[in-house]
Design a protein around this motif. Structure first.
Motif, PDB file in Angstrom:
ATOM      1  N   HIS A 104      13.216  14.998   1.560  1.00  0.00           N
ATOM      2  CA  HIS A 104      12.181  13.975   1.769  1.00  0.00           C
ATOM      3  C   HIS A 104      12.642  12.905   2.764  1.00  0.00           C
ATOM      4  CE1 HIS A 104       9.030  11.060   0.921  1.00  0.00           C
ATOM      5  NE2 HIS A 104       8.385  12.021   0.275  1.00  0.00           N
ATOM      6  N   GLU A 148      11.513  17.747  12.285  1.00  0.00           N
ATOM      7  CA  GLU A 148      11.961  16.345  12.300  1.00  0.00           C
ATOM      8  C   GLU A 148      13.084  16.137  13.308  1.00  0.00           C
ATOM      9  OE1 GLU A 148      10.890  13.471  10.550  1.00  0.00           O
ATOM     10  OE2 GLU A 148       9.165  14.715  10.057  1.00  0.00           O
ATOM     11  N   ASN A 198       6.057  21.256   9.432  1.00  0.00           N
ATOM     12  CA  ASN A 198       5.663  21.015   8.035  1.00  0.00           C
ATOM     13  C   ASN A 198       4.918  22.215   7.461  1.00  0.00           C
ATOM     14  OD1 ASN A 198       5.987  18.436   9.450  1.00  0.00           O
ATOM     15  ND2 ASN A 198       5.425  17.531   7.492  1.00  0.00           N
ATOM     16  N   VAL A 209       2.919  14.034   1.557  1.00  0.00           N
ATOM     17  CA  VAL A 209       1.581  13.459   1.724  1.00  0.00           C
ATOM     18  C   VAL A 209       0.441  14.432   1.393  1.00  0.00           C
ATOM     19  CG1 VAL A 209       1.167  13.830   4.215  1.00  0.00           C
ATOM     20  CG2 VAL A 209       0.333  11.762   3.094  1.00  0.00           C
ATOM     21  N   LYS A 212       0.124  14.819  -2.367  1.00  0.00           N
ATOM     22  CA  LYS A 212      -0.352  13.561  -2.945  1.00  0.00           C
ATOM     23  C   LYS A 212      -1.867  13.471  -2.761  1.00  0.00           C
ATOM     24  CE  LYS A 212       0.368   8.608  -2.256  1.00  0.00           C
ATOM     25  NZ  LYS A 212       1.232   7.582  -1.648  1.00  0.00           N
ATOM     26  N   GLU A 229      -3.583   5.242  -2.700  1.00  0.00           N
ATOM     27  CA  GLU A 229      -2.761   4.318  -1.899  1.00  0.00           C
ATOM     28  C   GLU A 229      -1.908   5.147  -0.966  1.00  0.00           C
ATOM     29  OE1 GLU A 229      -0.548   1.427  -3.974  1.00  0.00           O
ATOM     30  OE2 GLU A 229      -2.318   0.602  -4.970  1.00  0.00           O
ATOM     31  N   GLY A 231       0.241   5.538   3.151  1.00  0.00           N
ATOM     32  CA  GLY A 231       0.964   4.858   4.225  1.00  0.00           C
ATOM     33  C   GLY A 231       0.257   5.039   5.566  1.00  0.00           C
ATOM     34  N   ASN A 232       1.000   5.556   6.545  1.00  0.00           N
ATOM     35  CA  ASN A 232       0.489   5.712   7.902  1.00  0.00           C
ATOM     36  C   ASN A 232      -0.614   6.787   7.965  1.00  0.00           C
ATOM     37  OD1 ASN A 232       0.108   6.051  10.625  1.00  0.00           O
ATOM     38  ND2 ASN A 232       2.223   6.650  11.073  1.00  0.00           N
ATOM     39  N   VAL A 271      -3.103  12.324   9.090  1.00  0.00           N
ATOM     40  CA  VAL A 271      -3.140  12.157   7.635  1.00  0.00           C
ATOM     41  C   VAL A 271      -4.588  11.883   7.205  1.00  0.00           C
ATOM     42  CG1 VAL A 271      -2.362  10.653   5.749  1.00  0.00           C
ATOM     43  CG2 VAL A 271      -0.736  11.389   7.522  1.00  0.00           C
ATOM     44  N   TYR A 314       4.607   2.634   1.708  1.00  0.00           N
ATOM     45  CA  TYR A 314       4.786   4.036   2.106  1.00  0.00           C
ATOM     46  C   TYR A 314       5.145   4.188   3.591  1.00  0.00           C
ATOM     47  CZ  TYR A 314       2.806   4.909  -2.452  1.00  0.00           C
ATOM     48  OH  TYR A 314       2.590   4.919  -3.807  1.00  0.00           O
ATOM     49  N   ARG A 316       7.604   4.071   6.912  1.00  0.00           N
ATOM     50  CA  ARG A 316       9.032   4.335   7.138  1.00  0.00           C
ATOM     51  C   ARG A 316       9.578   3.356   8.169  1.00  0.00           C
ATOM     52  NH1 ARG A 316       8.103  10.578   6.609  1.00  0.00           N
ATOM     53  NH2 ARG A 316       7.263  10.454   4.510  1.00  0.00           N
ATOM     54  N   GLU A 319       9.168   5.914  12.357  1.00  0.00           N
ATOM     55  CA  GLU A 319       8.185   6.973  12.057  1.00  0.00           C
ATOM     56  C   GLU A 319       8.264   8.058  13.127  1.00  0.00           C
ATOM     57  OE1 GLU A 319       6.439   8.944  10.315  1.00  0.00           O
ATOM     58  OE2 GLU A 319       4.663   7.802   9.685  1.00  0.00           O
ATOM     59  N   VAL A 320       7.921   9.274  12.739  1.00  0.00           N
ATOM     60  CA  VAL A 320       7.706  10.358  13.700  1.00  0.00           C
ATOM     61  C   VAL A 320       6.186  10.454  13.859  1.00  0.00           C
ATOM     62  CG1 VAL A 320       7.900  12.857  14.051  1.00  0.00           C
ATOM     63  CG2 VAL A 320       9.825  11.570  13.099  1.00  0.00           C
TER      64      VAL A 320
HETATM   65  P1  GDP Z   1       7.422  14.591   6.635  1.00  0.00           P
HETATM   66  O1  GDP Z   1       6.655  14.923   7.870  1.00  0.00           O
HETATM   67  O2  GDP Z   1       8.506  15.564   6.350  1.00  0.00           O
HETATM   68  O3  GDP Z   1       7.890  13.189   6.581  1.00  0.00           O
HETATM   69  O4  GDP Z   1       6.373  14.855   5.415  1.00  0.00           O
HETATM   70  P2  GDP Z   1       5.554  13.832   4.501  1.00  0.00           P
HETATM   71  O5  GDP Z   1       4.499  14.629   3.827  1.00  0.00           O
HETATM   72  O6  GDP Z   1       6.472  13.044   3.623  1.00  0.00           O
HETATM   73  O7  GDP Z   1       4.902  12.804   5.545  1.00  0.00           O
HETATM   74  C1  GDP Z   1       4.043  13.257   6.573  1.00  0.00           C
HETATM   75  C2  GDP Z   1       3.450  12.048   7.281  1.00  0.00           C
HETATM   76  O8  GDP Z   1       2.559  11.392   6.383  1.00  0.00           O
HETATM   77  C3  GDP Z   1       4.478  11.002   7.699  1.00  0.00           C
HETATM   78  O9  GDP Z   1       4.160  10.561   8.995  1.00  0.00           O
HETATM   79  C4  GDP Z   1       4.282   9.873   6.701  1.00  0.00           C
HETATM   80  O10 GDP Z   1       4.593   8.577   7.207  1.00  0.00           O
HETATM   81  C5  GDP Z   1       2.792   9.993   6.450  1.00  0.00           C
HETATM   82  N1  GDP Z   1       2.363   9.384   5.185  1.00  0.00           N
HETATM   83  C6  GDP Z   1       1.340   8.496   5.054  1.00  0.00           C
HETATM   84  N2  GDP Z   1       1.222   8.122   3.773  1.00  0.00           N
HETATM   85  C7  GDP Z   1       2.168   8.771   3.076  1.00  0.00           C
HETATM   86  C8  GDP Z   1       2.518   8.789   1.695  1.00  0.00           C
HETATM   87  O11 GDP Z   1       1.933   8.113   0.863  1.00  0.00           O
HETATM   88  N3  GDP Z   1       3.544   9.596   1.327  1.00  0.00           N
HETATM   89  C9  GDP Z   1       4.215  10.393   2.237  1.00  0.00           C
HETATM   90  N4  GDP Z   1       5.204  11.189   1.807  1.00  0.00           N
HETATM   91  N5  GDP Z   1       3.909  10.367   3.559  1.00  0.00           N
HETATM   92  C10 GDP Z   1       2.896   9.581   3.967  1.00  0.00           C
END
Ligand code: GDP
Ligand code: NDP
Length: 359
Positions: A104, A148, A198, A209, A212, A229, A231-232, A271, A314, A316, A319-320
């Motif tokens: 993660h 990544e 991914n 994400v 979720k 709720e 994040g990006n 997202v 949420y 980072r 960010e990527v």
């Molecule tokens: P990653 O690409 O391996 O980091 O897979 P993730 O599923 O953790 O995140 C994918 C993208 O979703 C990233 O750019 C996160 O910043 C974005 N993101 C937005 N909201 C969330 C959240 O609530 N949880 C996670 N895990 N990622 C989120």
């Protein structure tokens, strides 16, 4: 008399990919040794009763940060491999899939040293165990590299793209990626890295994400939860189905020579689009987005109900922003192509999550 030597060792066998890969390999007639930790989340494997009860699937406790435990399990697999070798017509290889990781990205900012120990040193331990057990000519090794690694490099990304990691996770995985290349060159070892974009599924951990979002859509459908709720909302990812991706891992170990491959769908979505696709599955066809940045919210366009709220917790530290894979090499050489598209993937996950909640 069986026709080929088919023995595999998987680290991270209880994870999303490990469980799909174990099923794939058992289906192909392999004997599989799977490493799990004593504390591992066994939900994925426990549900697969046919796999758990298969006499060719052996689960052993271990940890990639403990080289002795790797060598112990690899020695069991080695004995099985050499025994089989005596009775087969067609010589195969002992296949090693190193999938174990603290996987993660956001968590890696909170436990960077732990992430480096598992993802970087853990990989070195697996490589070194193969060398120390004098298995180099007999082993074909797969390393779980990641998109990544590309980090801030603009899409589309392929095997030649610049690697600019943006998290402790990606930095640790870059070490592992280079360690694999170095062992390949130094020991003439068949060791490859799959640079996978991914990939998700109904077995994905709930803190990624996609899962979720699909769990939220299912809970909303069942009347259990009303606001997500997040994040990006604007990050772009190339999301595929994990079941397709383990086929590519296996194919990478069946080639004439060892070389790395990007595995991706070639499509990217935000997202936000993932949320829209999941809510569409549960009968909310349109989301109205209001505000910007931290104040951005998503509403049911028909009722006006608040459904999505941004929460900075949420985000980072780095960010990527945009990942989109160019996997033409895999298409040409491995003849691999994804079979499940983005909307279908989201639907599979939402329907699974609804079913999981029961009636
Ligand atoms: P990653 O690409 O391996 O980091 O897979 P993730 O599923 O953790 O995140 C994918 C993208 O979703 C990233 O750019 C996160 O910043 C974005 N993101 C937005 N909201 C969330 C959240 O609530 N949880 C996670 N895990 N990622 C989120
Ligand atoms: P998961 O997190 O589902 O699986 C990783 C597994 O590794 C878990 O079962 C975990 O068990 C185990 N593990 C963690 N630390 C250790 C350790 N020290 N020793 C032994 N086992 C350990 O990830 P995925 O299945 O999704 O991914 C598989 C691999 O592919 C990972 O290396 C990941 O980083 C990489 N990857 C994944 C992508 C994706 O989109 N899914 C994309 C690109 C790469 P536990 O329950 O004990 O923590």
């Amino acid at each position: 008399m069986s026709t080929s030597t088919r023995v595999a060792f998987i680290t991270g066998a209880a994870g999303q990919d490990g469980s799909f890969l174990a099923e794939l390999l058992i289906g192909k007639g392999y004997t599989v040794y799977g490493m799990v930790r004593r504390s591992s989340n066994m939900t994925n494997l426990d549900r697969l009763t046919a796999l758990r009860h298969n006499h060719r699937f052996h689960i052993h406790y271990g940890d990639v940060t403990d080289i002795a435990s790797i060598m112990r399990i690899l020695t069991l697999a080695k004995k099985d491999y050499f025994n089989t070798l005596l009775n087969v017509k067609e010589k195969g290889y002992l296949e090693v899939y190193n999938l174990a990781a603290q996987s993660h990205v956001k968590v890696s900012f909170e436990v960077p040293q732990y992430t480096a120990n598992t993802d970087a040193i853990g990989t070195l331990n697996v490589l070194e165990a193969v060398v120390q057990l004098e298995l180099t000519p007999h082993v074909r090794l797969y390393q779980a590299s990641t998109s990544e690694l590309f980090g801030s490099t603009a899409p589309p990304q392929n095997e030649e793209s610049l690697m600019c990691p943006q998290s402790p996770y990606a930095v640790a995985k870059l070490f592992a990626h280079w360690a694999v290349k170095n062992y390949r060159d130094a020991y003439n070892m068949y060791a490859v890295s799959g640079i996978l974009f991914n990939h998700e599924s109904e077995r994905r951990a709930a803190n990624f994400v996609t899962r979720k979002i699909t769990k939220f859509a299912a809970a909303l459908h069942r009347g259990q939860k009303s606001v997500l709720e997040i994040g990006n909302l604007h990050a772009l990812r190339d999301w595929g189905y994990a079941k397709d991706y383990v086929e590519a891992m296996w194919a990478m170990l069946q080639q004439d020579s060892a070389t790395d491959f990007v595995i991706a769908t070639g499509e990217q979505h935000t997202v936000k689009e993932c949320i829209e696709a999941a809510l569409e599955v549960v009968g909310i066809p349109r989301i109205e987005w209001r505000g910007t940045g931290l104040s951005e919210t998503g509403h049911n366009a028909e009722t006006g109900d608040l459904l999505v709220e941004v929460n900075a917790k949420y985000f980072r530290p780095t960010e990527v922003d945009s990942l989109q894979g160019d996997c033409r090499k895999a298409t040409d050489v491995l003849k691999w192509k994804h079979t499940t598209g983005f909307k279908e993937l989201v639907k599979i996950m939402v329907l699974h999550d609804i079913q999981e909640l029961g009636i």
